[in-house]
Write a protein that holds these residues in place. Structure first.
Motif, short mmCIF file in Angstrom:
data_model
loop_
_atom_site.label_atom_id
_atom_site.label_comp_id
_atom_site.label_asym_id
_atom_site.label_seq_id
_atom_site.Cartn_x
_atom_site.Cartn_y
_atom_site.Cartn_z
N LYS A 2 0.79 -1.20 0.00
CA LYS A 2 0.00 0.00 0.00
C LYS A 2 0.83 1.26 0.00
CE LYS A 2 -1.48 1.09 3.88
NZ LYS A 2 -1.48 2.11 4.88
N TRP A 63 -7.59 -1.64 -17.08
CA TRP A 63 -6.30 -1.17 -16.58
C TRP A 63 -5.13 -1.65 -17.41
CZ3 TRP A 63 -4.20 2.54 -14.09
CH2 TRP A 63 -2.87 2.43 -13.66
N ASN A 64 -5.19 -2.88 -17.92
CA ASN A 64 -4.05 -3.42 -18.67
C ASN A 64 -3.81 -2.68 -19.98
OD1 ASN A 64 -6.23 -4.37 -20.11
ND2 ASN A 64 -5.63 -6.53 -20.06
N ASN A 93 6.86 1.77 -14.75
CA ASN A 93 6.99 2.12 -13.33
C ASN A 93 7.77 3.42 -13.14
OD1 ASN A 93 6.06 1.55 -10.81
ND2 ASN A 93 7.48 -0.12 -10.39
N TYR A 127 -3.30 6.80 -4.48
CA TYR A 127 -4.28 6.04 -3.70
C TYR A 127 -5.64 6.73 -3.74
CZ TYR A 127 -5.77 2.59 -0.26
OH TYR A 127 -6.40 1.53 0.38
N PHE A 133 -8.98 0.38 -7.33
CA PHE A 133 -8.05 -0.56 -7.94
C PHE A 133 -7.07 -1.11 -6.91
CE2 PHE A 133 -8.33 1.33 -12.51
CZ PHE A 133 -9.71 1.11 -12.49
N ASN A 134 -6.73 -0.30 -5.91
CA ASN A 134 -5.85 -0.79 -4.86
C ASN A 134 -6.48 -1.92 -4.06
OD1 ASN A 134 -3.16 0.90 -4.34
ND2 ASN A 134 -4.72 2.28 -5.16
N TRP A 137 -4.95 -4.61 -6.18
CA TRP A 137 -3.49 -4.59 -6.12
C TRP A 137 -2.95 -4.96 -4.74
CZ3 TRP A 137 -3.53 0.88 -8.69
CH2 TRP A 137 -3.73 0.76 -10.07
N ASP A 138 -3.65 -4.54 -3.70
CA ASP A 138 -3.16 -4.72 -2.33
C ASP A 138 -3.81 -5.89 -1.61
OD1 ASP A 138 -1.80 -2.40 -2.89
OD2 ASP A 138 -2.98 -1.12 -1.57
#
Length: 241
Positions: A2, A63-64, A93, A127, A133-134, A137-138
């Protein structure tokens, strides 16, 4: 992981087919297992958790395709305005921060003393921008609980509530908790941030002014439940392949 900070830097801080289909919903140990509505994209992942349902309601299946996101993060508190702008290439990134003081470009795989403060700001701002989406991802970094009926703190309306509590390890601020309030469309309407999983809220805001950018749904405005305080996004661009 996170790595989220709630805006300390600025003083605190499915696409469904139109055919009607009966939804199959089961509840096991207070966790919702939901069969999603039929979708046009047969490659889209079948949702099995409430967290995934929230993410996909906001366009996570797109998202991809995202190669670049630009946005400006603004906070207005009383008469004070603060902002910082970001250019993020998620596949590479790489991140560029533009603020009044500086412009910094760095790769998130290479965090050091020269860019750590910028990265803390990026994690916070990203965030807020993409919290739904987190939740995907998280997923390995928090525990969650879904409450079917709860009273939202600002509107006092009955909604559903998903509570997530981050583990006490890793990230910039481990152990924090969030309460997401939403209705049957799985779009967040309000949320509560509780630092270090405290019982009392640290911050309560609305989620409003939604807009969709190349399939990614974003709440552009967040108003605090008390005082003259608004967090909002401008200059949003979602560039896809």
């Amino acid at each position: 992981m996170k790595n989220v900070i709630v805006f300390a830097l600025f003083s605190l801080a499915f696409v469904a087919c139109k055919t009607e289909v009966k939804k199959q919903i089961q509840y096991e140990d207070d966790v919702e297992v939901r069969d999603p509505e039929p979708i046009a994209d047969t490659n889209r992942k079948k949702m099995s958790t409430t967290a995934e349902a929230i993410a996909y309601a906001n366009g996570f299946e797109n998202w991809n395709k995202v190669k670049e996101i630009k946005f400006t993060f603004n906070v207005d508190r009383d008469t004070i305005h603060s902002e910082r702008s970001w250019n993020w290439h998620p596949k590479e990134n790489t991140v560029t921060l533009t603020s009044e003081k500086d412009t910094i470009t760095y790769n998130r795989t290479q965090i050091d003393s020269t860019n750590q403060k910028a990265d803390q700001g990026f994690i916070n701002d990203k965030y807020w921008l993409l919290a739904p989406f987190n939740l995907v991802w998280d997923a390995a970094s928090f525990t969650s609980e879904h409450q079917i009926i709860a009273v939202a703190p600002i509107s006092n309306k009955e909604m559903q509530k998903l509570t997530i509590v981050y583990k006490n390890e890793g990230g910039y601020t481990p152990g924090d908790a969030y309460d997401f309030y939403f209705e049957g469309d799985f779009i967040i309407k309000e949320w509560v941030f509780r630092q270090k999983n405290a019982k009392e809220p640290s911050l309560i805001t609305s989620w409003e002014d939604y807009n969709t950018y190349n399939g990614i749904k974003i709440a552009k405005t967040h108003k605090r439940n008390e005082g003259d305080w608004t967090l909002h996004f401008t200059n949003i661009e979602v560039i896809t392949e």
